[in-house]
Design a protein around this motif. Structure first.
Motif, PDB file in Angstrom:
ATOM      1  N   THR A   1       0.870  -1.173   0.000  1.00  0.00           N
ATOM      2  CA  THR A   1       0.000   0.000   0.000  1.00  0.00           C
ATOM      3  C   THR A   1       0.906   1.222   0.000  1.00  0.00           C
TER       4      THR A   1
ATOM      5  N   THR B   1       0.842   5.387   0.333  1.00  0.00           N
ATOM      6  CA  THR B   1      -0.052   6.452   0.807  1.00  0.00           C
ATOM      7  C   THR B   1       0.705   7.764   0.878  1.00  0.00           C
TER       8      THR B   1
ATOM      9  N   PHE C   1      -8.958   6.846  -2.844  1.00  0.00           N
ATOM     10  CA  PHE C   1      -8.446   5.493  -2.919  1.00  0.00           C
ATOM     11  C   PHE C   1      -8.345   5.143  -4.391  1.00  0.00           C
ATOM     12  N   ARG C   2      -7.130   4.911  -4.868  1.00  0.00           N
ATOM     13  CA  ARG C   2      -6.885   4.684  -6.303  1.00  0.00           C
ATOM     14  C   ARG C   2      -7.506   5.774  -7.159  1.00  0.00           C
TER      15      ARG C   2
ATOM     16  N   GLU D   1      -3.897  10.340  -0.386  1.00  0.00           N
ATOM     17  CA  GLU D   1      -4.094   9.477  -1.560  1.00  0.00           C
ATOM     18  C   GLU D   1      -3.495   8.132  -1.240  1.00  0.00           C
ATOM     19  N   THR D   2      -4.277   7.070  -1.467  1.00  0.00           N
ATOM     20  CA  THR D   2      -3.770   5.739  -1.120  1.00  0.00           C
ATOM     21  C   THR D   2      -4.123   4.739  -2.212  1.00  0.00           C
ATOM     22  N   ALA D   3      -3.276   3.770  -2.411  1.00  0.00           N
ATOM     23  CA  ALA D   3      -3.541   2.723  -3.405  1.00  0.00           C
ATOM     24  C   ALA D   3      -2.864   1.433  -2.998  1.00  0.00           C
ATOM     25  N   ASN D   4      -3.528   0.322  -3.264  1.00  0.00           N
ATOM     26  CA  ASN D   4      -2.944  -1.006  -3.043  1.00  0.00           C
ATOM     27  C   ASN D   4      -2.572  -1.589  -4.394  1.00  0.00           C
ATOM     28  N   ASP D   5      -1.521  -2.393  -4.441  1.00  0.00           N
ATOM     29  CA  ASP D   5      -1.244  -3.101  -5.686  1.00  0.00           C
ATOM     30  C   ASP D   5      -1.734  -4.552  -5.606  1.00  0.00           C
TER      31      ASP D   5
ATOM     32  N   THR E   1      -8.175  -5.571  -2.597  1.00  0.00           N
ATOM     33  CA  THR E   1      -8.557  -5.100  -1.249  1.00  0.00           C
ATOM     34  C   THR E   1      -9.496  -6.142  -0.635  1.00  0.00           C
TER      35      THR E   1
END
Ligand code: DP6
Length: 333
Positions: free
Chosen positions: A43, A45, A60-61, A93-97, A100
């Motif tokens: 993640t 952020t 989120f993304r 701003e946050t994103a997971n690769d 979720t």
């Protein structure tokens, strides 16, 4: 103070499970847990405290985050603002690769990355224990993702306010591969916080779980210290299965598994009978995490990928803790 910071963190999986709180208001675990932080899946952020905002803006993304998640982010930011004496709202701003929900531990990597980015952006002088304690208040498993390798989060007592995780062993302590059998693309039905609250309130086995968990934790810790794979396998499976037995006995019972989950569990036991060094763990979701010697990981991955119902296989090894990234880099967030 720069006002802006960016951090990355990875999920962790508990070998000794946390399930249940000694203090709900302070989010203090009732049992000690021991985890391994992964090198894969992350993640990222970024947090920027800015004049001119009239509320925190959480994406989120790239899209506005769900209200419940944004509210949890704001609660963490409020603690940071209070500590830093800061009056500004933040852009987050946050994103997971990785996918979720569905029990892939996004809250652990998410709140570890957020705690680190937010304290740095606010200019707070906080060490890793301070970041871990802050992350723990949002999601206790996140306290462990602040550290790489193997980490411990002790149990607390009612009224405990400060409780950081502690690093135990570095990622190269023992050879270990992690293979995740993804058993559905559907989101999980009951999240960890609600699931453990329901278990504590209604399961007749909850007191037995809280009583037994420290002993299982001690066995896991000792097996890991001795690099004793067989003992680690037996005690880790016991922790996961006892946690699920306790949740299954809640009223109504919490069943996190699907038929494919059981198929994979059964197959891991068959692997072990055929001489592969492998064991499983399962969290509040239907996926199965298989821990093995790295030399067996290709065979295990191919084998579980061919099982009916397995929709994907992810691979990882023990990895690093949360760290700051260059906030100016363009690969947002
Ligand atoms: C089954 O850390 O998600 O993954 O503190 O309420 O946010 P909250 O719970 P959370 O629970 C994790 C539960 C688990 C076991 C573990 O990671 O130890």
């Amino acid at each position: 103070m720069s006002g802006r910071a960016r951090a990355v963190a990875h999920p962790n999986f508990a070998l000794a499970k946390y399930w249940g709180k000694a203090d709900v208001a302070h989010n203090v675990p009732a049992v000690p847990s021991l985890s391994v932080t992964l090198d894969a899946m992350s993640t990222t952020t970024s947090v920027s405290f800015e004049p001119g905002l009239d509320a925190d803006e959480v994406t989120f993304r790239g899209a506005p985050a769900a209200d419940a998640f944004a509210a949890r982010v704001t609660r963490l930011l409020d603690r940071v603002r209070a500590e830093a004496g800061l009056g500004l709202f933040a852009r987050v701003e946050t994103a997971n690769d990785f996918p979720t929900a569905a029990g892939l531990a996004s809250s652990a990597s998410g709140f570890a990355a957020l705690a680190l980015a937010a304290t740095a952006a606010a200019g707070l002088e906080v060490d890793a224990a301070g970041v871990s304690d802050l992350a723990r208040r949002s999601s206790a498993s996140a306290a462990r993702s602040v550290f790489g390798g193997y980490a411990v989060l002790p149990a607390g007592a009612p009224g405990t306010t400060r409780l950081p995780a502690e690093p135990l062993f570095s990622a190269d302590h023992m050879p270990l591969a992690i293979t995740i059998a993804v058993t559905t693309e559907a989101e999980k039905s009951v999240g960890s916080t609600d699931g453990m609250g329901h278990t504590a309130a209604t399961s007749p086995y909850y007191a037995a779980w809280v009583d037994d968990a420290p002993r299982t934790f001690a066995r896991i810790r000792a097996a890991l210290a001795a690099r004793d794979f067989e003992a680690l396998a037996a005690a880790s499976e016991a922790s996961a299965l006892t946690m699920h037995a306790c949740a299954l006995a809640a009223r109504p019972g919490l069943l996190y598994w699907n038929p494919t989950t059981v198929r994979v569990l059964d197959d891991v036991r068959a692997m072990r009978r055929s001489g592969l060094a492998a064991f499983f763990t399962i969290d509040a979701g239907p996926h199965v995490k298989i821990l093995s010697h790295p030399r067996d990981a290709d065979a295990i991955s191919a084998r579980v990928a061919s099982l009916e119902g397995v929709v994907g296989v992810l691979r990882a090894a023990p990895g690093e803790g949360a760290r700051l990234l260059d906030p100016a880099a363009t690969d947002a967030p």
